[in-house]
Design an enzyme around this catalytic site. Structure first.
Site, mmCIF file in Angstrom:
data_model
loop_
_atom_site.group_PDB
_atom_site.id
_atom_site.type_symbol
_atom_site.label_atom_id
_atom_site.label_comp_id
_atom_site.label_asym_id
_atom_site.label_seq_id
_atom_site.Cartn_x
_atom_site.Cartn_y
_atom_site.Cartn_z
ATOM 1 C CB SER A 61 -1.009 0.087 1.094
ATOM 2 O OG SER A 61 -0.264 0.131 2.258
ATOM 3 C CE LYS A 100 -3.032 2.346 3.974
ATOM 4 N NZ LYS A 100 -2.228 1.197 4.521
#
Lengths: 157, 433
Positions: A61, A100
């Site tokens: 991700s 993230k």
């Protein structure tokens, strides 16, 4: 005419001091006076060893601009830093860790993946989350394979 | 002023630091070999799970409630403890590491710069939480005994927000009145019963005792010091050393076996393995031992009558930290203890009588050692270096290996629910999704 020197023979053991430094017989090295401490990568990667944790990234991700952290990268996560806008953070969301980018959009903070194939998350809509630590460095292997027995920094394709 | 920093439910908190999904759930950590409960989350305490409860007694309760049961992961707990202590050592003038999850701090003179001390203590708590994700409680008081007592109250009353500072006689009085005498640091079970019999119910009652009375009824000067400490006069200093650790005066390696053992060969293996570990710890603190004790235990609930544990002590001819030498002595002791036809569940090796290694005090009648001393020391140094580099027990005594047909040493404990050693092993490194 030959001269004869009579030498005193040592009856006690003679101790010879052994030196670690070899005595140079040739030209002295010009770098000899410039020996400094060795370069230690830990000084850069782990400035706060007591509150830095190493982790392996599992997933893609964050595999995209600007961080380009691939699956399998080795990560240094520093808990002494205050998380700020733009930092790559390890966050605990719904009981799971996720890596993230922390971004402030308007009033709310968002967790944004660098891989455009993944969706950002609005933290304002979540019940409970915690920023566990700030990722400071990612170690990746540029030769695909095993550079070290234990540290595989990129998953095999 | 002294502070006692105590980590809340330390082992459970270490597990939670790396498993956020355990937050808010009842969690227990089991002792070595998954025997009994040694750490409980607040939710597990609320379910009525007692400290030290054996696993088999808990099974019915565990079926009713979603309790997470974990084996102890000492590699993780040791590393997290080191991180907590390293921070405390950097933040306070003087630190005594009291146990894996507790440290005394000497805050002498700090009140002038950090006023109020409660804010300073809250700062410590917040920083430990941020760096290690481990919650703590802090008690601050003029003596170590009172700091321990303040810590207990800070744990008990959530409204205190984890910090209690006893900085006035009135506050000390109020705190003393709330703690039963049995919970005072240094009052054992026997003295607690005796004091209650004499009508002393709380720490406040004990603090009102006279010096002479304490000397007479509480074991002499030790009891007198205890009362003085409760009255706010420091009698105990911090026992700290430069690196915050203390060189110990005795060392033990004691384990319950993974399964009961009866063959002498298996027990010899276990004792050799335990001796190796104890000798390693001995060399790490740079001591040699003069006294060796070995014990083996049978199941306390088994058919054989007591005594269930047999032990024997040996005074060594010369002080040593040499693994083969110690293992040889331990085997000789074991041969005297072991009885055919019995099954054993536990063994231990204890080393005592420490000295710094120095010029050897040679034995008048003993034959010279098989390996010259310096060579033996160099061998052990290389052994420790190899095991530090390539992992524990990479190189070990052949006697400490399991028999040929056994894959794993039968004395090794079972850890069915152990989490990975996330912070100390490349193979088990923490993974983030």
């Amino acid at each position: 005419m030959a001269t004869v020197d009579i030498l005193q023979v040592a009856r006690h053991p003679v101790w010879i001091i052994e030196c670690e430094t070899p005595v140079p017989a040739g030209f002295p090295s010009p770098a000899q006076d410039h020996h400094g401490p060795k370069i230690d990568l830990n000084q850069i990667l782990l400035p706060h060893p007591d509150c830095t944790y190493l982790a392996r990234v599992n997933g893609t991700s964050m595999d995209g601009p600007p961080s380009h952290i691939p699956d399998g990268a080795l990560l240094a996560v520093d808990c002494s830093l205050k998380p700020e806008h733009g930092h790559v953070v390890v966050a605990a969301v719904d009981g799971e860790f996720t890596l993230k980018r922390l971004e402030k959009r308007g009033k709310d903070f968002w967790l944004v993946p660098d891989n455009p194939a993944h969706q950002p998350v609005d933290l304002g809509l979540l019940g409970h989350f915690e920023v566990w630590g700030v990722a400071t460095h990612a170690v990746i292997e540029l030769i695909n394979g095993k550079l070290h027995e234990h540290v595989r920094t990129r998953r095999l394709q | 002023m002294y502070a006692l920093v105590d980590c809340n439910n330390f082992y459970v908190s270490c597990e939670r630091a790396f498993q956020p999904r355990l937050e808010g759930l009842p969690v227990v950590v089991l002792s070595n070999n998954d025997g009994c409960v040694i750490s409980r989350s607040a939710e597990a305490k609320a379910l009525g799970i007692a400290m030290g409860a054996p696993m088999f007694q808990l099974r019915p309760l565990l079926e009713q409630h979603p309790v997470r049961v974990l084996s102890s992961n000492y590699a993780l707990y040791g590393d997290m403890s080191r991180r907590v202590m390293a921070y405390l050592a950097s933040a306070a003038p003087e630190v005594e590491i009291y146990s894996i999850d507790e440290a005394f701090l000497n805050l002498h003179g700090l009140a002038r710069f950090f006023s109020p001390l409660a804010a300073y203590a809250q700062g410590l708590r917040a920083e430990v939480q941020r760096r290690t994700h481990i919650p703590t409680c802090i008690g601050v008081a003029p003596t170590k005994t009172l700091a321990k007592l303040a810590n207990r109250l800070a744990k008990k009353y959530p409204s205190l927000d984890g910090v209690l500072v006893l900085d006035s006689p009135a506050r000390i009085r109020r705190a003393l009145a709330q703690v039963p005498v049995a919970d005072v640091w240094g009052v054992g079970r026997q003295y607690a019963a005796k004091l209650q019999g004499l009508g002393l119910a709380t720490a406040a009652d004990l603090a009102r005792c006279s010096d002479a009375w304490a000397r007479q009824h509480l074991g002499g000067v030790v009891g007198a010091r205890l009362v003085r400490e409760l009255q706010g006069f420091p009698c105990h200093q911090l026992a700290s050393s430069e690196d915050g650790t203390l060189a110990r005066q005795s060392l033990a390696h004691t384990r319950t076996f993974g399964r009961p053992l009866s063959r002498l060969d298996d027990l010899r293996g276990a004792v050799a393995a335990f001796t190796s570990r104890a000798a390693e710890k001995l060399r790490a603190q740079g001591s040699v031992a003069h006294v060796l004790t070995v014990f083996i235990s049978q199941n306390r609930f088994g058919p054989n009558p007591p005594p269930h544990t047999r032990s024997a002590q040996l005074t060594l001819p010369t002080g040593t930290s040499h693994t083969p030498e110690l293992a040889g002595h331990a085997h000789a002791v074991l041969a005297r203890l072991w009885q055919a036809g019995r099954t054993y569940t536990k063994a231990g090796v204890i080393l005592d009588g420490f000295e710094r290694p120095g010029p050897a005090q040679l034995h008048l009648f003993a034959p010279p050692a098989a390996t010259p001393r310096l060579q033996a020391a160099a061998l052990m140094q290389q052994l420790d270096r190899l095991n530090a580099r390539y992992g524990a027990a990479t190189v070990q005594l052949a006697a400490a290996l399991p028999a040929k047909n056994q894959p794993a040493p039968p004395w090794q404990g079972q850890h069915q629910h152990r989490t990975p050693a996330r912070t100390t092993s490349w193979d088990e490194l923490w993974e983030i999704g």
